[in-house]
Write an enzyme that holds these catalytic residues in place. Structure first.
Site, PDB file in Angstrom:
ATOM      1  N   LYS A 195      47.410  12.784  -7.032  1.00 23.27           N
ATOM      2  CA  LYS A 195      48.376  12.447  -5.984  1.00 23.27           C
ATOM      3  C   LYS A 195      48.676  10.951  -6.021  1.00 23.27           C
ATOM      4  CE  LYS A 195      47.822  11.260  -1.668  1.00 23.27           C
ATOM      5  NZ  LYS A 195      48.857  10.220  -1.590  1.00 23.27           N
ATOM      6  N   GLU A 269      37.003   3.206  -6.023  1.00 21.57           N
ATOM      7  CA  GLU A 269      37.381   1.838  -6.365  1.00 21.57           C
ATOM      8  C   GLU A 269      38.139   1.302  -5.161  1.00 21.57           C
ATOM      9  OE1 GLU A 269      39.039  -1.171  -7.027  1.00 21.57           O
ATOM     10  OE2 GLU A 269      40.293  -0.374  -8.630  1.00 21.57           O
ATOM     11  N   CYS A 303      43.472  -5.404  -5.941  1.00 19.61           N
ATOM     12  CA  CYS A 303      42.142  -5.305  -5.344  1.00 19.61           C
ATOM     13  C   CYS A 303      41.225  -6.427  -5.818  1.00 19.61           C
ATOM     14  CB  CYS A 303      41.525  -3.951  -5.643  1.00 19.61           C
ATOM     15  SG  CYS A 303      41.708  -3.487  -7.360  1.00 19.61           S
ATOM     16  N   GLU A 400      40.354  -8.306   3.540  1.00 17.14           N
ATOM     17  CA  GLU A 400      41.311  -8.193   2.446  1.00 17.14           C
ATOM     18  C   GLU A 400      42.724  -8.234   3.032  1.00 17.14           C
ATOM     19  OE1 GLU A 400      41.636  -4.347   0.307  1.00 17.14           O
ATOM     20  OE2 GLU A 400      41.511  -5.562  -1.503  1.00 17.14           O
TER      21      GLU A 400
HETATM   22  P1  NAI Z   1      44.972   4.007   1.664  1.00 13.89           P
HETATM   23  O1  NAI Z   1      43.549   3.974   1.252  1.00 13.89           O
HETATM   24  O2  NAI Z   1      45.316   4.686   2.953  1.00 13.89           O
HETATM   25  O3  NAI Z   1      45.839   4.726   0.514  1.00 13.89           O
HETATM   26  C1  NAI Z   1      45.432   4.880  -0.828  1.00 13.89           C
HETATM   27  C2  NAI Z   1      45.658   6.320  -1.262  1.00 13.89           C
HETATM   28  O4  NAI Z   1      44.830   7.179  -0.488  1.00 13.89           O
HETATM   29  C3  NAI Z   1      47.078   6.822  -1.036  1.00 13.89           C
HETATM   30  O5  NAI Z   1      47.415   7.702  -2.076  1.00 13.89           O
HETATM   31  C4  NAI Z   1      46.957   7.572   0.273  1.00 13.89           C
HETATM   32  O6  NAI Z   1      47.932   8.571   0.443  1.00 13.89           O
HETATM   33  C5  NAI Z   1      45.592   8.187   0.144  1.00 13.89           C
HETATM   34  N1  NAI Z   1      44.933   8.540   1.403  1.00 13.89           N
HETATM   35  C6  NAI Z   1      45.123   7.991   2.630  1.00 13.89           C
HETATM   36  N2  NAI Z   1      44.318   8.577   3.527  1.00 13.89           N
HETATM   37  C7  NAI Z   1      43.603   9.512   2.871  1.00 13.89           C
HETATM   38  C8  NAI Z   1      42.590  10.447   3.256  1.00 13.89           C
HETATM   39  N3  NAI Z   1      42.145  10.523   4.499  1.00 13.89           N
HETATM   40  N4  NAI Z   1      42.047  11.258   2.309  1.00 13.89           N
HETATM   41  C9  NAI Z   1      42.467  11.162   1.030  1.00 13.89           C
HETATM   42  N5  NAI Z   1      43.426  10.318   0.612  1.00 13.89           N
HETATM   43  C10 NAI Z   1      43.982   9.485   1.514  1.00 13.89           C
HETATM   44  O7  NAI Z   1      45.504   2.524   1.666  1.00 13.89           O
HETATM   45  P2  NAI Z   1      46.780   1.952   2.450  1.00 13.89           P
HETATM   46  O8  NAI Z   1      46.766   2.465   3.863  1.00 13.89           O
HETATM   47  O9  NAI Z   1      47.968   2.217   1.617  1.00 13.89           O
HETATM   48  O10 NAI Z   1      46.485   0.392   2.440  1.00 13.89           O
HETATM   49  C11 NAI Z   1      45.618  -0.187   3.406  1.00 13.89           C
HETATM   50  C12 NAI Z   1      44.808  -1.289   2.799  1.00 13.89           C
HETATM   51  O11 NAI Z   1      43.933  -0.771   1.806  1.00 13.89           O
HETATM   52  C13 NAI Z   1      45.604  -2.350   2.068  1.00 13.89           C
HETATM   53  O12 NAI Z   1      46.113  -3.292   2.936  1.00 13.89           O
HETATM   54  C14 NAI Z   1      44.561  -2.907   1.139  1.00 13.89           C
HETATM   55  O13 NAI Z   1      43.775  -3.841   1.815  1.00 13.89           O
HETATM   56  C15 NAI Z   1      43.707  -1.702   0.788  1.00 13.89           C
HETATM   57  N6  NAI Z   1      44.088  -1.118  -0.511  1.00 13.89           N
HETATM   58  C16 NAI Z   1      43.302  -1.359  -1.599  1.00 13.89           C
HETATM   59  C17 NAI Z   1      43.670  -0.880  -2.830  1.00 13.89           C
HETATM   60  C18 NAI Z   1      42.866  -1.134  -4.045  1.00 13.89           C
HETATM   61  O14 NAI Z   1      43.421  -1.182  -5.130  1.00 13.89           O
HETATM   62  N7  NAI Z   1      41.564  -1.236  -3.960  1.00 13.89           N
HETATM   63  C19 NAI Z   1      44.911  -0.125  -3.028  1.00 13.89           C
HETATM   64  C20 NAI Z   1      45.637   0.131  -1.811  1.00 13.89           C
HETATM   65  C21 NAI Z   1      45.224  -0.376  -0.613  1.00 13.89           C
END
Ligand code: NAI
Ligand code: MG
Length: 490
Positions: A195, A269, A303, A400
């Site tokens: 996804k 990650e 990240c 972050e």
């Molecule tokens: P998120 O963790 O909500 O989204 C990342 C992925 O997880 C997306 O595909 C989303 O649809 C999915 N997701 C969301 N809730 C889920 C759940 N309960 N179960 C399974 N999958 C789920 O991150 P978001 O809200 O886009 O960003 C929030 C913060 O997270 C950012 O501001 C940043 O600080 C951090 N982040 C870190 C990343 C990294 O590369 N380590 C990447 C994206 C965000």
């Protein structure tokens, strides 16, 4: 007055010295109005949809599916079926051929993918073209090479595939994260349900076309789109044997709780708050380039971004001065312009988060600097930002931000640098700038970070494992290590 002087006197003086725009042609990308889910090698009409946009203009690009529990189940069933009836019997060298094909097709279609990635995600075309696409292809090439050598990668351990991998990826490097996830999973002989993030589904949907072109057997890779609800369905699906997640620490923790005791394999990650550490003997101009690359690359949506700059006190002033001067030369704007250095913020939600944290920094007492730059009126934008006078306790030094915002702190001794660098719940990456090789090794031994860059930053290679400690997650992607989560080893 000489003849030349007379001529110069009459020549019109340009009133503007800005770069002319150099937009990449957008018509290489053909968008559909509406996309379904890619299940069992076919397009499944999506029952519910939402609109995906360009964050640079807020222009709607296409309708994409918000996968329901039934649609996720169909994808998992297709993956299971493909695993049991065919894919696990395909010989490793044949598996490798599919991966090589995918890599080659990505190279051939790289301009199309790069434009689409910038359009849907807001990142500068320079970066999608020179970083995301070459690295995505490189990951498939690299893991293609391992597919028939697993016995050598893990001698005497009888490597076997795990089964169906459920993979959930973020929006900062949509295609590259897909490559990081799918390439090792297939090399190890698994099938996949992936996804993409809700704001950046289009490159994953175009990738389905690559899978068809490569004639990958139906059901080996299935792509469903949707938000966190769809992700949660994948995680809890009974038919999934292994979950790989990249994203926020909060969601990572929720997934870990959900999977506790189920016996499913998991890699996470998550976020970071990396220290980029500059010693007084470092080559300063190179270090400044490294600082810029460390935090403004991909709008800071990285990240492993070097979001905390630790400068040795004796060089604090020249570094800050050079940095501010360099900041004024960054070109912020149209992601499809080849001159653009800093593109659009990926979403309204992310922009709100950046603005909130930046406001907290100013409130807590840090001093803000932003170079003069005109931001477009439509879309989501944030100017490159530097904070000085930052205390370790401030939120901008702890949390972050995931945006183009740098917090500068100082240190006196190497011990203090290590202590400050490690003073974070995260542990993904760090940078060290010094001319002394012995000091690099001394620091690398003490920094609690999965990746330590020396005299460079944000360098990636498929052969090099990547991953974190503490709240940055666990498990490694890339390298031989990256195969391990997709294998049962005895
Ligand atoms: P998120 O963790 O909500 O989204 C990342 C992925 O997880 C997306 O595909 C989303 O649809 C999915 N997701 C969301 N809730 C889920 C759940 N309960 N179960 C399974 N999958 C789920 O991150 P978001 O809200 O886009 O960003 C929030 C913060 O997270 C950012 O501001 C940043 O600080 C951090 N982040 C870190 C990343 C990294 O590369 N380590 C990447 C994206 C965000
Ligand atoms: Mg979220």
């Amino acid at each position: 007055m000489t003849e030349l002087e007379r001529k110069q006197d009459r020549a019109p003086v340009p009133s503007e010295w800005t770069y002319a725009s150099a937009p990449e042609a957008r018509d290489i990308v053909t968008l559909q109005d509406r996309y379904g889910h890619y299940v069992g090698g076919e397009w499944l009409e999506a029952r519910e949809t939402y609109t995906t946009i360009s964050p640079a203009t807020e222009e709607p690009l296409a309708e994409v599916g918000q996968a329901t529990p039934e649609e996720v189940q169909a994808a998992v069933d297709a993956a299971r079926d493909a695993y049991a009836n065919g894919w696990s019997d395909v010989s490793p060298s044949e598996r490798a051929k599919y991966l090589f094909r995918i890599a080659r097709i990505l190279q051939e279609r790289s301009r199309e993918f790069a434009v689409l990635e910038s359009l849907n995600g807001g990142k500068p075309i320079k970066e999608s073209r020179d970083v995301d696409l070459p690295l995505s292809a490189a990951h498939f090439f690299y893991y293609a090479g391992w597919a028939d050598k697993l016995e050598y990668a893990f001698p005497n351990r009888k490597p076997r595939p795990v089964g169906v991998a459920g993979q959930i990826i973020p929006w900062n490097f949509p295609l590259l994260m897909l490559a990081w996830k799918i390439a090792p999973a297939l090399a190890a002989g698994n099938t996949v349900v992936l996804k993409p993030a809700e704001t950046t589904p289009l490159s994953a949907l175009l990738f389905c076309d690559v899978l068809r072109q490569a004639e990958l057997p139906p059901g080996v890779v299935n792509i469903v789109t949707g938000d966190g609800r769809t992700g949660a369905e994948i995680v809890k699906s009974e038919g999934v044997d292994k979950v790989a997640f990249t994203g926020s620490t909060d969601v990572g923790k929720a997934i870990q709780r959900e999977l506790a005791g189920t016996g499913k394999k998991l890699t996470l990650e998550l976020g970071g708050k990396a220290a980029n550490i500059i010693f007084d003997d470092a080559a300063l101009d190179q270090a400044v380039e490294g600082i810029i690359n460390g935090i403004y690359f991909n709008q800071g949506h990285v990240c492993c971004a070097g979001s905390r700059l630790l400068v040795q006190e004796s060089i604090y002033e020249p570094v800050v001065e050079k940095l501010k001067r360099r900041l004024t030369t960054l070109r912020v704007g149209d992601p499809l312009d080849k001159n653009t250095d800093v593109g659009a913020i990926n979403s309204k939600q992310q922009l709100d988060k950046i603005q909130e944290l930046v406001a907290s920094g100013a409130e807590e007492g840090a001093e803000i600097y932003q170079p003069p730059c005109r931001l477009p009126e439509q879309g989501y934008w944030f100017a490159p930002t530097v904070f000085t006078n930052v205390a370790q306790s401030y939120r901008i030094a702890q949390e972050e931000i995931f945006g183009p915002v740098l917090s500068i702190l100082t240190f006196r001794t190497p011990d203090e640098a290590v202590e400050k660098a490690n003073n974070t719940p995260y542990g993904l990456s760090a940078g060290v700038w010094t001319e002394k090789g012995s000091r690099i090794l001394w620091m690398a031994e003490r920094l609690r970070a999965g990746v330590v860059w020396a005299n460079t930053y944000n360098r990636f290679d498929p052969s090099s494992p990547f991953g974190g400690y503490k709240e940055s997650g666990f498990g490694r992607e890339g390298g031989r290590h990256g195969l391990e989560p997709y294998l049962d080893l005895t």
